[in-house]
Design a protein around this motif. Structure first.
Motif, mmCIF file in Angstrom:
data_model
loop_
_atom_site.group_PDB
_atom_site.id
_atom_site.type_symbol
_atom_site.label_atom_id
_atom_site.label_comp_id
_atom_site.label_asym_id
_atom_site.label_seq_id
_atom_site.Cartn_x
_atom_site.Cartn_y
_atom_site.Cartn_z
ATOM 1 N N PHE A 197 -1.826 15.850 -11.272
ATOM 2 C CA PHE A 197 -1.638 14.562 -10.610
ATOM 3 C C PHE A 197 -0.177 14.289 -10.255
ATOM 4 O O PHE A 197 0.136 13.897 -9.126
ATOM 5 N N TRP A 198 0.726 14.503 -11.206
ATOM 6 C CA TRP A 198 2.115 14.091 -10.984
ATOM 7 C C TRP A 198 2.824 14.905 -9.898
ATOM 8 O O TRP A 198 3.587 14.329 -9.101
ATOM 9 N N PRO A 199 2.588 16.218 -9.823
ATOM 10 C CA PRO A 199 3.202 16.944 -8.687
ATOM 11 C C PRO A 199 2.707 16.428 -7.328
ATOM 12 O O PRO A 199 3.486 16.306 -6.384
ATOM 13 N N LEU A 200 1.380 16.152 -7.249
ATOM 14 C CA LEU A 200 0.853 15.617 -5.985
ATOM 15 C C LEU A 200 1.409 14.223 -5.713
ATOM 16 O O LEU A 200 1.706 13.860 -4.560
ATOM 17 N N TYR A 201 1.545 13.401 -6.768
ATOM 18 C CA TYR A 201 2.101 12.055 -6.580
ATOM 19 C C TYR A 201 3.563 12.123 -6.132
ATOM 20 O O TYR A 201 4.004 11.335 -5.292
ATOM 21 N N ALA A 202 4.302 13.113 -6.695
ATOM 22 C CA ALA A 202 5.708 13.253 -6.311
ATOM 23 C C ALA A 202 5.834 13.592 -4.828
ATOM 24 O O ALA A 202 6.737 13.100 -4.137
ATOM 25 N N ARG A 203 4.935 14.441 -4.338
ATOM 26 C CA ARG A 203 4.962 14.736 -2.901
ATOM 27 C C ARG A 203 4.535 13.516 -2.087
ATOM 28 O O ARG A 203 5.098 13.197 -1.037
ATOM 29 N N GLY A 204 3.493 12.817 -2.599
ATOM 30 C CA GLY A 204 2.997 11.650 -1.884
ATOM 31 C C GLY A 204 4.020 10.526 -1.798
ATOM 32 O O GLY A 204 4.082 9.806 -0.792
ATOM 33 N N MET A 205 4.855 10.397 -2.841
ATOM 34 C CA MET A 205 5.821 9.294 -2.821
ATOM 35 C C MET A 205 6.921 9.517 -1.784
ATOM 36 O O MET A 205 7.636 8.584 -1.414
ATOM 37 N N LEU A 206 7.069 10.758 -1.309
ATOM 38 C CA LEU A 206 8.021 11.021 -0.233
ATOM 39 C C LEU A 206 7.363 10.960 1.146
ATOM 40 O O LEU A 206 8.015 10.658 2.137
ATOM 41 N N ILE A 207 6.044 11.239 1.192
ATOM 42 C CA ILE A 207 5.341 11.261 2.477
ATOM 43 C C ILE A 207 4.778 9.888 2.831
ATOM 44 O O ILE A 207 4.845 9.454 3.991
ATOM 45 N N ALA A 208 4.231 9.171 1.831
ATOM 46 C CA ALA A 208 3.587 7.868 2.098
ATOM 47 C C ALA A 208 4.546 6.874 2.758
ATOM 48 O O ALA A 208 4.146 6.172 3.702
ATOM 49 N N PRO A 209 5.808 6.772 2.318
ATOM 50 C CA PRO A 209 6.716 5.853 3.015
ATOM 51 C C PRO A 209 6.927 6.202 4.486
ATOM 52 O O PRO A 209 7.113 5.309 5.315
ATOM 53 N N VAL B 136 4.601 7.607 6.463
ATOM 54 C CA VAL B 136 3.395 7.144 7.149
ATOM 55 C C VAL B 136 3.444 5.620 7.313
ATOM 56 O O VAL B 136 3.121 5.074 8.379
ATOM 57 N N GLY B 137 3.844 4.933 6.235
ATOM 58 C CA GLY B 137 3.983 3.480 6.318
ATOM 59 C C GLY B 137 5.010 3.060 7.349
ATOM 60 O O GLY B 137 4.821 2.061 8.065
ATOM 61 N N TRP B 138 6.096 3.840 7.433
ATOM 62 C CA TRP B 138 7.137 3.536 8.433
ATOM 63 C C TRP B 138 6.576 3.656 9.841
ATOM 64 O O TRP B 138 6.844 2.806 10.708
ATOM 65 N N TRP B 139 5.739 4.675 10.106
ATOM 66 C CA TRP B 139 5.178 4.844 11.460
ATOM 67 C C TRP B 139 4.262 3.679 11.807
ATOM 68 O O TRP B 139 4.312 3.146 12.925
ATOM 69 N N LEU B 140 3.423 3.250 10.863
ATOM 70 C CA LEU B 140 2.547 2.104 11.104
ATOM 71 C C LEU B 140 3.371 0.826 11.291
ATOM 72 O O LEU B 140 3.060 -0.013 12.147
ATOM 73 N N ALA B 141 4.421 0.691 10.489
ATOM 74 C CA ALA B 141 5.283 -0.491 10.608
ATOM 75 C C ALA B 141 5.974 -0.525 11.956
ATOM 76 O O ALA B 141 6.183 -1.603 12.534
ATOM 77 N N VAL C 60 0.822 -1.211 0.000
ATOM 78 C CA VAL C 60 0.000 0.000 0.000
ATOM 79 C C VAL C 60 0.855 1.258 0.000
ATOM 80 O O VAL C 60 0.659 2.174 -0.809
ATOM 81 N N CYS C 61 1.824 1.303 0.926
ATOM 82 C CA CYS C 61 2.629 2.526 1.058
ATOM 83 C C CYS C 61 3.952 2.444 0.313
ATOM 84 O O CYS C 61 4.675 3.440 0.243
ATOM 85 N N GLY C 62 4.275 1.257 -0.198
ATOM 86 C CA GLY C 62 5.557 1.106 -0.860
ATOM 87 C C GLY C 62 5.446 0.865 -2.346
ATOM 88 O O GLY C 62 5.991 1.620 -3.151
ATOM 89 N N LEU C 63 4.709 -0.177 -2.730
ATOM 90 C CA LEU C 63 4.626 -0.504 -4.150
ATOM 91 C C LEU C 63 3.923 0.591 -4.943
ATOM 92 O O LEU C 63 4.323 0.913 -6.067
ATOM 93 N N LEU C 64 2.863 1.180 -4.357
ATOM 94 C CA LEU C 64 2.158 2.259 -5.050
ATOM 95 C C LEU C 64 2.992 3.531 -5.124
ATOM 96 O O LEU C 64 2.747 4.385 -5.984
ATOM 97 N N PHE C 65 3.941 3.641 -4.229
ATOM 98 C CA PHE C 65 4.822 4.816 -4.223
ATOM 99 C C PHE C 65 6.278 4.335 -4.269
ATOM 100 O O PHE C 65 7.123 4.768 -3.481
ATOM 101 N N LEU C 66 6.540 3.419 -5.193
ATOM 102 C CA LEU C 66 7.838 2.741 -5.253
ATOM 103 C C LEU C 66 9.035 3.678 -5.398
ATOM 104 O O LEU C 66 10.049 3.482 -4.726
#
Length: 552
Positions: free
Chosen positions: A178-190, A192-197, A120-126
Motif C-alpha cells: 500500500f505505502w509504495p503505491l500511496y507514495a506514487r499516488g501522492m505525487l501524481i494525484a495533485p 491530476v487535481g491541478w489539471w481539473l482545477a 479529494v486530490c489534496g487532503l487525501l494526498f497531503l
C-alpha cells in the motif's frame, strides 16, 4: 434607528445593476472583475490619498487586483462599525459595491469546486500537495521578478535537483504494498487535481472577463447578489446586507461635505478658481434706511435664478442636462485627516441637515469656528467622468456684503479602470518561414495561477486568515470611491474648456439675483454694478489657478 435613518423592510426585490449607470460607475465597478496584479492600483492613486498594499506572509496566497479590490470595498463600505464615507459624485456607489459582491460570489462558486478538489486530490494526498506547493513557492522565491518568471541560475539548479530526486524516488520504490503505491499516488494525484482545477479556473476567468468587458462597453451587466434578498423573516444576514447597501445610498445623498485645505472639498475636487464681489451696503437715497434683509434672502433669490440656467434665448444646445442646485453644509477638516465625522442630533435627518438648520447656519455662522453654508451648482458631464461644482456663499459683516463663487473640478477616473481585457498572446516564429512570426493565443490561466487559486480556495471561507497570509489592499482615508482614483481634468482639452465655460453663466446669474435683492431692499447698487463688470472681465481668464494654495 440609532443612525436616524429608516431602514424598515418594504417590498423585497432582487438587487441588480442600478438604472442610469454612468461611465465612471462602470469603470470603477469593472475593477472587481479584473485579474491583473494588485500593484497596478498604485498607478491610479490621486493626490487625495494613496492606497497601501499589505505585503503577504506567503506570496502563494497573495490576491490579484480584482480579489483585493472587492474585499477592501466590501469591508470598508459594508463592514460593521465602518467610518463615514465621502460622497462619490458622478457615480452610483451602491452599484459599484453590488458588483464587488457579485464578483466575490462568482469567485466563491469557483472556490467551492476547488475546495472539493483540494479535499479529494489534496487532503487525501497531503504530503504530495505540500511538496508541490513548496516547489512552487521556491520557484517564486528564486525568480527574478518574484512572480515565478525568469528563474535565476541557482534557483533553476535547485529545482532540477529536486525533480531528479523525485524521479529517482519513484523508480526505486517497490511496486507492491500500500505505502509504495500511496507514495506514487501522492505525487501524481495533485497533478491530476491541478489539471481539473485548471479547467474550473479557465471557465471562471472567461466569466469574469466577460463582465469586465461588458461593463466598459456599456452592455448593462447586472450585479447578481441573491444573498441580499431575504428568503424569510429570520434571514438576518440578507436583511443586514440590504440594510448596509441602503445605508451606502443614504450617505451618498448627504448634504454635508468636508473641506480639506489644498485637497479642496473631498469628493468635489480642488478649488481651481474663486471670484468675489464685496462692497459696502449704502442706502439708495440719502436720509433713508436700508430695508432689513438676511443672507438667506440673497441665497434664496440666487437659488431660484440658478434653477433657470437650462433656459436659453438661443437654441444652441448649451446645458442640455439641467445642473443640480442644492444647499450644502461644509465642515472643515485637516489636510491630513484620516477620518471625518457626520453630524447628528435633532437637526439631522438620517445623513442630511434639515432645512431650518441650513437657514440658521447661513444667517449666523459666517465668522469664526463652525460649519458654513454654501449653495452649490453641480454639473455631471462626460457620462459621469467630469464633475463641475460651483459653490456660492453670502456673508454680511458689519456693512459689507460679500458674495463669493468658487469653482471645483473632479476629473475622470484613472485610465487603469477604463482599460479593457486583452487576450493573452505570444509571438512565435514560423517553422518554415522562420523570419516570419505568428500570434499564438495563450490560456487565460497560467500553471502558477492555478496553484495560487487552489491554495487560496479553502481559506476563502476564513477571510481574516487569508488577509493575514496573503496580504490585502488598504484603502486611503477619508475614503470615497470617486475622488481617490480621479485624474485632473486639465489634461483633457474639452473637459478643461467645459470647466471654464460653466463658470461665466453661473457667476452672472448669481450677480443678477443678488442685484435684484439689493434693489428691492433699497441698497445703492452702483458700486456693485461696477464691481460686477470687473468680475466679468476676470472670469474670461483662460487658465485654472491653485486657489487653495496661499503663499506667504
Amino acid at each position: 434607528m440609532a443612525d436616524g435613518f429608516d431602514f424598515s423592510p418594504g417590498a423585497q426585490v432582487p438587487i441588480s445593476g442600478g438604472a442610469g449607470q454612468t461611465a465612471a460607475t462602470q469603470a470603477l465597478a469593472s475593477a472587481a472583475y479584473r485579474d491583473c496584479k494588485l500593484s497596478k492600483i498604485s498607478e491610479a492613486d490621486s493626490d487625495s490619498g494613496k492606497s497601501e498594499i499589505k505585503k503577504p506572509k506567503l506570496s502563494l496566497f497573495a490576491p490579484n487586483l480584482g480579489e483585493a479590490f472587492s474585499r477592501a470595498v466590501q469591508v470598508r463600505m459594508l463592514g460593521g462599525g465602518r467610518k463615514p464615507l465621502i460622497q462619490s459624485f458622478g457615480t452610483e456607489p451602491q452599484t459599484i459595491v453590488e458588483h464587488c459582491l457579485s464578483a466575490t460570489r462568482i469567485r466563491k462558486q469557483r472556490d467551492s469546486r476547488l475546495t472539493v478538489l483540494m479535499v479529494v486530490c489534496g487532503l487525501l494526498f497531503l504530503p504530495g500537495v505540500l511538496l508541490w506547493l513548496g516547489a512552487f513557492q521556491l520557484r517564486k522565491m528564486f525568480s527574478k521578478d518574484g512572480e515565478g518568471k525568469g528563474i535565476s541560475l541557482a534557483g533553476g539548479a535547485l529545482l532540477v535537483l529536486l525533480a531528479l530526486a523525485g524521479v529517482f524516488f519513484m523508480v526505486k520504490l517497490p511496486f507492491t504494498g500500500f505505502w509504495p503505491l500511496y507514495a506514487r499516488g501522492m505525487l501524481i494525484a495533485p497533478v491530476v487535481g491541478w489539471w481539473l482545477a485548471k479547467q474550473i479556473c479557465e471557465r471562471t476567468a472567461v466569466t469574469l472577463r466577460e463582465a469586465w468587458k461588458g461593463l466598459l462597453e456599456g452592455g448593462g451587466v447586472a450585479a447578481k447578489i441573491p444573498e441580499a434578498v431575504p428568503q424569510d423573516p429570520n434571514h438576518t444576514s440578507a436583511e443586514t446586507l440590504r440594510h448596509n447597501l441602503a445605508k451606502v445610498s443614504a450617505e451618498q445623498r448627504s448634504n454635508v461635505v468636508f473641506y480639506a485645505g489644498p485637497k479642496g472639498i473631498l469628493g468635489m475636487g480642488t478649488r481651481w478658481g474663486s471670484w468675489q464681489l464685496a462692497e459696502e451696503l449704502r442706502p439708495a437715497q440719502e436720509g433713508t434706511d436700508i430695508h432689513p434683509f438676511r443672507s438667506w434672502d440673497v441665497i434664496r433669490a440666487i437659488h431660484d435664478r440658478l434653477r433657470l440656467l437650462e433656459r436659453s434665448p438661443l437654441h444652441t444646445g448649451g446645458f442640455q442636462q439641467p445642473p443640480s442646485v442644492r444647499h450644502w453644509i461644509v465642515s472643515p477638516v485637516g489636510e491630513k485627516a484620516k477620518a471625518v465625522g457626520r453630524p447628528d442630533g435633532a437637526h439631522v435627518d438620517g445623513y442630511e441637515v434639515r432645512g431650518h438648520e441650513i437657514e440658521r447656519i447661513c444667517n449666523e455662522q459666517q465668522f469664526g469656528s463652525g460649519d458654513r453654508h454654501y449653495l452649490g451648482v453641480q454639473f455631471v458631464l462626460w457620462d459621469g467622468q467630469l464633475v463641475l461644482t460651483l459653490m456660492i456663499t453670502v456673508t454680511v459683516l458689519h456693512e459689507t456684503l460679500r458674495i463669493e463663487v468658487s469653482g471645483h473640478a473632479l476629473g475622470p477616473v484613472h485610465s487603469l479602470f477604463t482599460s479593457k481585457p486583452e487576450p493573452k498572446t505570444k509571438e512565435i516564429a514560423k517553422v518554415v518561414r522562420f523570419w516570419e512570426t505568428r500570434t499564438q493565443t495563450l490560456p487565460l490561466i497560467e500553471p502558477s495561477e492555478v496553484v495560487r487559486l487552489a491554495a487560496r480556495a479553502p481559506l476563502t471561507w476564513f477571510p481574516p486568515v487569508l488577509d493575514f497570509l496573503g496580504g490585502k489592499l488598504a484603502l486611503p482615508e477619508p475614503f470615497g470611491l470617486r475622488h481617490v482614483w480621479a485624474d485632473k481634468p486639465w489634461r483633457h482639452r474639452f473637459m478643461a474648456d467645459d470647466a471654464l465655460r460653466a463658470a461665466t453663466p453661473v457667476l452672472r446669474a448669481v450677480h443678477a439675483a443678488a442685484m435684484s435683492v439689493l434693489q428691492e431692499h433699497g441698497v445703492n447698487t452702483e458700486r456693485f454694478d461696477n464691481r460686477s463688470l470687473v468680475l466679468s472681465g476676470m472670469v474670461q481668464s483662460a487658465e485654472p489657478k491653485n486657489a487653495d494654495e496661499y503663499h506667504a
